[in-house]
Design a protein around this motif. Structure first.
Motif, mmCIF file in Angstrom:
data_model
loop_
_atom_site.group_PDB
_atom_site.id
_atom_site.type_symbol
_atom_site.label_atom_id
_atom_site.label_comp_id
_atom_site.label_asym_id
_atom_site.label_seq_id
_atom_site.Cartn_x
_atom_site.Cartn_y
_atom_site.Cartn_z
ATOM 1 N N GLY A 1 3.094 5.903 -5.644
ATOM 2 C CA GLY A 1 3.020 6.065 -7.143
ATOM 3 C C GLY A 1 2.018 7.118 -7.431
ATOM 4 N N LYS A 2 0.833 7.151 -6.529
ATOM 5 C CA LYS A 2 -0.207 8.094 -6.734
ATOM 6 C C LYS A 2 0.552 9.454 -6.517
ATOM 7 C CE LYS A 2 -3.701 5.392 -7.682
ATOM 8 N NZ LYS A 2 -4.416 5.509 -8.901
ATOM 9 N N HIS B 1 3.635 1.566 -1.260
ATOM 10 C CA HIS B 1 4.235 1.782 -2.837
ATOM 11 C C HIS B 1 3.082 2.403 -3.631
ATOM 12 C CE1 HIS B 1 8.030 0.002 -1.547
ATOM 13 N NE2 HIS B 1 7.828 -1.305 -1.433
ATOM 14 N N LEU B 2 2.070 1.938 -3.315
ATOM 15 C CA LEU B 2 1.000 2.540 -4.204
ATOM 16 C C LEU B 2 0.726 3.909 -3.910
ATOM 17 C CD1 LEU B 2 -1.408 1.749 -6.102
ATOM 18 C CD2 LEU B 2 -2.726 1.161 -4.238
ATOM 19 N N ASP C 1 0.948 -1.181 0.064
ATOM 20 C CA ASP C 1 0.053 -0.042 0.004
ATOM 21 C C ASP C 1 0.976 1.356 0.125
ATOM 22 O OD1 ASP C 1 -2.481 -1.617 -0.027
ATOM 23 O OD2 ASP C 1 -2.603 -1.309 1.952
#
Length: 226
Positions: A59-60, A55-56, A53
């Motif tokens: 990225g966002k 890393h996600l 989460d």
């Protein structure tokens, strides 16, 4: 958080005390090991999810940073072409992406702290499990010898088991406190909703002023560079 609470309970567990209070210590020890193994697996899974989460979210945030830079370039192009309305719209988009990026940055930090906490609990539980496994055979052998004492130990276990009412009472008080906090939070939320409409209007005015200021600054910089 419920998972972390269960892990904390296992980490605080005193195996010798559990032995004294258990009707069937051998069965209890096996169940304790099984519970710890299950919790270890769950915590490991949650650690992996938390890191994924994080890393996600990173990225966002990167996507919104790149989008903000793109809209800045578009605003500069619009100003160079004398299309102020188009520049304003581009600057508005840039502000939106910057605000979202800032929000994701805070979420990333919160997620990082949570992941570190889970990783720490996982390492502690893993060590606790190894220690408990090493002691189980010895404790089981000791308990088997202690069974020879008979009814005296059984009576002692029954008396000591009454101490379990204390954590139950504490849990009941905790639940009551949580219910009171929830009621107070609902009351505050109702008050906040009543003021939202007026706040939104002022935020809109402040946003328009900020966009105009950014547009003016952009024009000034392009005029100086011309």
């Amino acid at each position: 958080m419920a998972l972390l609470e269960r892990v904390s309970t296992l980490l605080r567990a005193n195996v010798n005390d559990l032995i004294d209070k258990a009707e069937d210590p051998e069965k209890m020890l096996k169940q304790l090991l099984l519970d710890m193994e299950n919790q270890l697996l769950q915590v490991k899974t949650q650690v992996a999810i938390a890191i994924a989460d994080q890393h996600l979210l990173e990225g966002k945030r990167k996507e919104h940073d790149e989008a903000a830079e793109s809209w800045q370039r578009k605003a500069e192009l619009a100003v160079s072409k004398g299309q102020d309305d188009l520049a304003r719209a581009a600057l508005d988009r840039r502000l939106s992406h910057q605000q979202l990026s800032a929000g994701f940055a805070q979420q990333i930090e919160d997620q990082r702290v949570e992941a570190e906490l889970m990783r720490s609990n996982y390492n502690k539980l893993q060590q606790k499990l190894k220690e408990t496994e090493a002691r189980c055979e010895l404790l089981i052998a000791q308990q088997r010898r202690a069974r020879a004492v008979g009814k005296a130990n059984t009576a002692r276990s029954e008396v000591e088991s009454k101490s379990f009412t204390q954590p139950i009472d504490r849990m009941r008080m905790k639940v009551m406190g949580s219910e009171a906090e929830n009621a107070a939070a609902r009351a505050l939320l109702d008050d906040d909703l009543a003021a939202d409409s007026l706040d939104d209007r002022f935020r809109k005015l402040e946003r328009e002023d900020k966009i105009e200021s950014l547009l003016s600054d952009l024009k000034s910089r392009q005029t100086r560079s011309a």
